[in-house]
Design an enzyme around this catalytic site. Structure first.
Site, PDB file in Angstrom:
ATOM      1  N   SER A 427      20.397  -9.316 -32.423  1.00  0.00           N
ATOM      2  CA  SER A 427      21.568  -9.475 -31.562  1.00  0.00           C
ATOM      3  C   SER A 427      21.463  -8.609 -30.317  1.00  0.00           C
ATOM      4  O   SER A 427      22.246  -8.739 -29.404  1.00  0.00           O
ATOM      5  CB  SER A 427      22.845  -9.136 -32.330  1.00  0.00           C
ATOM      6  OG  SER A 427      22.721  -7.854 -32.890  1.00  0.00           O
ATOM      7  N   HIS A 448      19.377 -16.473 -31.862  1.00  0.00           N
ATOM      8  CA  HIS A 448      20.498 -15.594 -32.192  1.00  0.00           C
ATOM      9  C   HIS A 448      21.697 -16.396 -32.669  1.00  0.00           C
ATOM     10  O   HIS A 448      22.344 -17.091 -31.896  1.00  0.00           O
ATOM     11  CB  HIS A 448      20.847 -14.745 -30.953  1.00  0.00           C
ATOM     12  CG  HIS A 448      22.011 -13.837 -31.171  1.00  0.00           C
ATOM     13  ND1 HIS A 448      22.936 -13.552 -30.182  1.00  0.00           N
ATOM     14  CD2 HIS A 448      22.420 -13.169 -32.272  1.00  0.00           C
ATOM     15  CE1 HIS A 448      23.858 -12.742 -30.688  1.00  0.00           C
ATOM     16  NE2 HIS A 448      23.569 -12.497 -31.937  1.00  0.00           N
ATOM     17  N   GLU A 460      21.926 -18.817 -29.464  1.00  0.00           N
ATOM     18  CA  GLU A 460      21.194 -18.519 -28.233  1.00  0.00           C
ATOM     19  C   GLU A 460      19.706 -18.601 -28.551  1.00  0.00           C
ATOM     20  O   GLU A 460      19.228 -17.966 -29.483  1.00  0.00           O
ATOM     21  CB  GLU A 460      21.531 -17.102 -27.740  1.00  0.00           C
ATOM     22  CG  GLU A 460      22.924 -16.967 -27.192  1.00  0.00           C
ATOM     23  CD  GLU A 460      23.245 -15.535 -26.755  1.00  0.00           C
ATOM     24  OE1 GLU A 460      23.610 -15.354 -25.588  1.00  0.00           O
ATOM     25  OE2 GLU A 460      23.134 -14.613 -27.572  1.00  0.00           O
ATOM     26  N   ASN A 498      26.522 -11.448 -26.165  1.00  0.00           N
ATOM     27  CA  ASN A 498      26.902 -10.075 -26.528  1.00  0.00           C
ATOM     28  C   ASN A 498      27.048  -9.186 -25.296  1.00  0.00           C
ATOM     29  O   ASN A 498      27.786  -8.212 -25.299  1.00  0.00           O
ATOM     30  CB  ASN A 498      25.881  -9.469 -27.499  1.00  0.00           C
ATOM     31  CG  ASN A 498      26.154  -9.927 -28.918  1.00  0.00           C
ATOM     32  OD1 ASN A 498      27.192 -10.509 -29.196  1.00  0.00           O
ATOM     33  ND2 ASN A 498      25.231  -9.695 -29.823  1.00  0.00           N
TER      34      ASN A 498
END
Length: 715
Positions: A427, A448, A460, A498
């Site tokens: 992540s 991800h 992702e 993120n």
């Protein structure tokens, strides 16, 4: 010109009208079919030898998937949209007004305008095909059923059931549809047509009465009872949407007026409300997401390069993420997956995780135990690298530790084939750093997922500079098979989702330290349109996880990512969030003792840990400011990601934020939202915050430039 509607007469006096849009895989309804339908209906009326009519689709697995949405974008004004709805009403009223029985024979998707077409027939029969689904999902595009659906559906299945269908957009399977009286019968596909013909030969019949509970009969059968239903529905809608979505209230109004004043008045109200919604900014935003995701499905993520077939996958790590990834691989993609973990415990966790998810389907009768067991047999486990030589892709879901990930890369290169893709579900660690240990870096990629894997739609796909185009295309296709919406992002700390989330969460933490209460922060952002507030999210993700990611982002991307020092105090008090029952909210027995209702209760002791006294004045203006301060951080960072090439386009940025972190869909995503508020307006807001709170609010270069030139992200 090829026709869409073909009429064939049988010797027994039943005519079959087949709908088959030339050159398309699915049938959709379009305004330009009007003249052709009118001609067919005139022909049927003029022919006394036709005793009944069966309407069927010429497509393999779809009846009618709905109206063609691009028609709506062609509407310049509300009057154009109203005309579309009224044209539909005229045709469906004509069909319903035929003196002979009209039967819809439904196989495959029958949604939106497709279901409204079926409702205008006198009876309906559907196939038991697993692809047969019925529903009115218009609300998901910020619209309402504009072809008479708000009037015919409640008259057929009852007000409560119809409202539930229209307000949620849920899709029904054949047996559910029979039970609620939406269709008269469900039969194997092989005898669908002959069943429909037999129904037509029996002549016109009143629809079967559906059994309703006494309470439902009392409520739906009297004007005061109906008012109770509409008022309750209105309250529930307001609670869920916080007034951000106009369609649900308009759906309720259409049914309310139609039931009180009759069908003709109801259709008029429907056409007016439909027209208003078509030109609303909320529907425009929701439709842009629909078109964006549809467009993405046609892309490989790597230009013209074709993906390789994935016949077998391997998952490293049997934890929560690993179990979820293995589960969507076997159940959704139907690809065999081998899970490797160092402990037997990890492996049994992964298996039970997948089993529980499938067993829900059995309990709800969506699948048989045999289907469940067949899907379970696609998942195998191992504590050593055995039976993985032929794995086409390995997804790594182990701890966020670079050394450990390097070890995994080496193990996979040693044990698997030379084309095996190594996909890391990290992540925060840059993929190029993970690929440093690889002798075949072109096979290394980031994949991800978001937690919980089976629910979160986004993944992702992260390419570093050496990732090959074929690796990208294959990974995108693999994720899509798992039922995910993949966006390709370039490598960099935090990737896209993120990274934009981190600044939003940090700002929420700053506001907390300035004395905002936990509830007020969460309420302000839920009212703004997020599914949960930032404090709830931090508890769900894990305060320790948040604290781990921040230093990585700060060292790679700079000072603005510095997390408030208060996080250390929370961790020193062993507050990790939901997973250890200690966070911003109360969990487990504590919560139950304090509060009998479902609402969550803040753990007041958190304020003492942080050395705070929360302010008690939470005004509405205050709540708007709270939301704005968190959100502008996210918007600014999203534009930076575009500027740096982390995301390929504003479209990808919008879809990533909506599906990855629940950015409010009615705003269309960060880039749509910036366009609608005006780039100059955003820059002014950022600069005003910068003057008050410091440089973390400094607008990025791209925004300033666009503001000067009066540019937008979308045409």
């Amino acid at each position: 010109m090829e026709k869409t509607f073909n009429l064939a007469r049988r010797e027994d006096g039943i005519a079959i009208l087949t709908m088959d849009v030339p050159g398309e895989t699915m049938n959709t309804l379009r305004a330009e079919f009007g003249p052709e339908i009118n001609q067919v209906l005139a022909e049927i009326k003029a022919d006394n030898s036709i005793k009944g009519l069966v309407l069927i689709s010429g497509k393999k697995d779809s009846f009618v998937a709905g109206a063609d949405i691009s028609m709506l974008d062609a509407c310049k004004t509300a009057a154009d949209a109203k005309l579309l709805s009224q044209q539909g009403h005229v045709v469906f009223n004509e069909l319903e007004g035929l003196k002979i029985p009209v039967i819809a024979a439904i196989n495959g998707a029958c949604l939106g305008g497709g279901l409204e077409l079926a409702l205008a027939c006198h009876q309906r029969v559907c196939s038991l095909n697993s692809k047969t689904m019925m529903g009115v999902p218009e609300v998901q595009l910020g619209l309402l059923p504009g072809g008479g659906g708000t009037q015919r559906l409640p008259r057929l299945v009852g007000i409560t059931t119809a409202l539930d269908m229209m307000l949620t957009g849920k899709q029904l399977r054949p047996k559910q549809a029979v039970k609620m009286g939406l269709v008269d019968d469900a039969v194997p596909e092989s005898i669908l047509l002959e069943t429909a013909v037999a129904m037509a030969l029996k002549g016109k019949r009143a629809p079967k009465k559906v059994k309703k509970s006494l309470v439902t009969r009392l409520l739906e059968g009297t004007p005061p009872g109906r008012n109770i239903i509409f008022d309750q529905a209105g309250k529930q809608v307001e609670k869920k949407t916080h007034g951000n979505y106009p369609a649900p209230a308009k759906i309720i109004d259409c049914v309310r007026q139609g039931m009180a004043k009759g069908l003709t008045k109801g259709l008029e109200v429907e056409a007016n409300h439909f027209a208003d919604l078509v030109v609303s900014k909320e529907s425009e935003a929701l439709r842009s997401i629909f078109f964006g995701t549809t467009e993405m499905k046609k892309e490989t993520g790597a230009g013209d390069v074709e993906p390789r077939e994935v016949h077998k996958a391997m998952v490293l790590g049997g934890g929560l993420m690993g179990g979820g990834i293995a589960s969507v691989t076997t159940t959704k993609a139907k690809i065999p997956a081998r899970v490797k973990d160092i402990s037997e415990q990890g492996l049994s966790n992964a298996l039970s995780y997948a089993y529980k998810l499938l067993d829900k389907g059995v309990k709800r009768r969506h699948m048989t135990p045999a289907v469940r067991d067949n899907l379970m047999s696609l998942m195998t486990t191992t504590t050593e690298y055995k039976g993985i030589k032929d794995a086409d892709i390995v997804v790594e879901a182990v701890f966020e530790d670079l050394k450990l990930k390097h070890q995994m890369v080496k193990d996979v290169e040693r044990e698997c084939g030379e084309n095996t893709i190594f996909a890391s579900n990290t992540s925060s660690l840059p993929i190029s750093q993970i690929a440093e240990a690889a002798s075949r870096p072109e096979n290394v990629i980031g994949l991800h997922y978001f937690s919980p894997v089976e629910k979160m739609p986004l993944v992702e796909v992260i390419a570093h500079e050496k990732t090959s185009a074929e690796t990208i295309a294959t990974t995108v296709a693999f994720a899509r098979k798992q039922g995910k919406t993949p966006i390709v992002v370039q490598d960099g700390a935090g990737f896209y989702v993120n990274r934009i989330l981190a600044l939003y969460m940090n700002e929420a933490a700053q506001l907390l330290l300035e004395g905002q209460s936990v509830e007020h922060l969460d309420k302000a952002l839920v009212k703004f349109g997020f599914p949960v507030g930032p404090m709830t999210l931090l508890d769900e993700v894990g305060i320790d996880v948040g604290a781990k990611i921040s230093p990585i982002l700060e060292s790679e991307l700079g000072e603005r990512f510095k997390a408030p020092a208060a996080f250390d105090k929370l961790l020193a008090d062993d507050r990790k969030g939901r997973k250890n029952g200690k966070g911003f909210y109360l969990y487990g027995s504590k919560a139950k003792q304090k509060f009998k209702k479902k609402a969550k209760l803040v753990d007041e002791s958190v304020y003492a840990v942080l050395g705070l006294t929360p302010s008690s004045t939470d005004s509405n203006k205050d709540s708007q400011d709270v939301a704005k301060r968190c959100v502008v951080q996210m918007l600014n960072e999203a534009v930076r990601c575009l500027e740096e090439g982390i995301i390929a386009s504003p479209r990808d940025g919008d879809i990533g934020a909506i599906f990855g972190i629940g950015f409010p869909p009615f705003l269309g995503g960060p880039f749509h939202y910036i366009d609608s508020m005006g780039v100059a307006e955003l820059v002014a807001e950022l600069e005003s915050y910068q003057a008050q709170y410091g440089d973390r609010f400094m607008p990025c270069a791209r925004l300033k430039e666009m503001a000067e030139n009066g540019q937008t992200f979308f045409e």
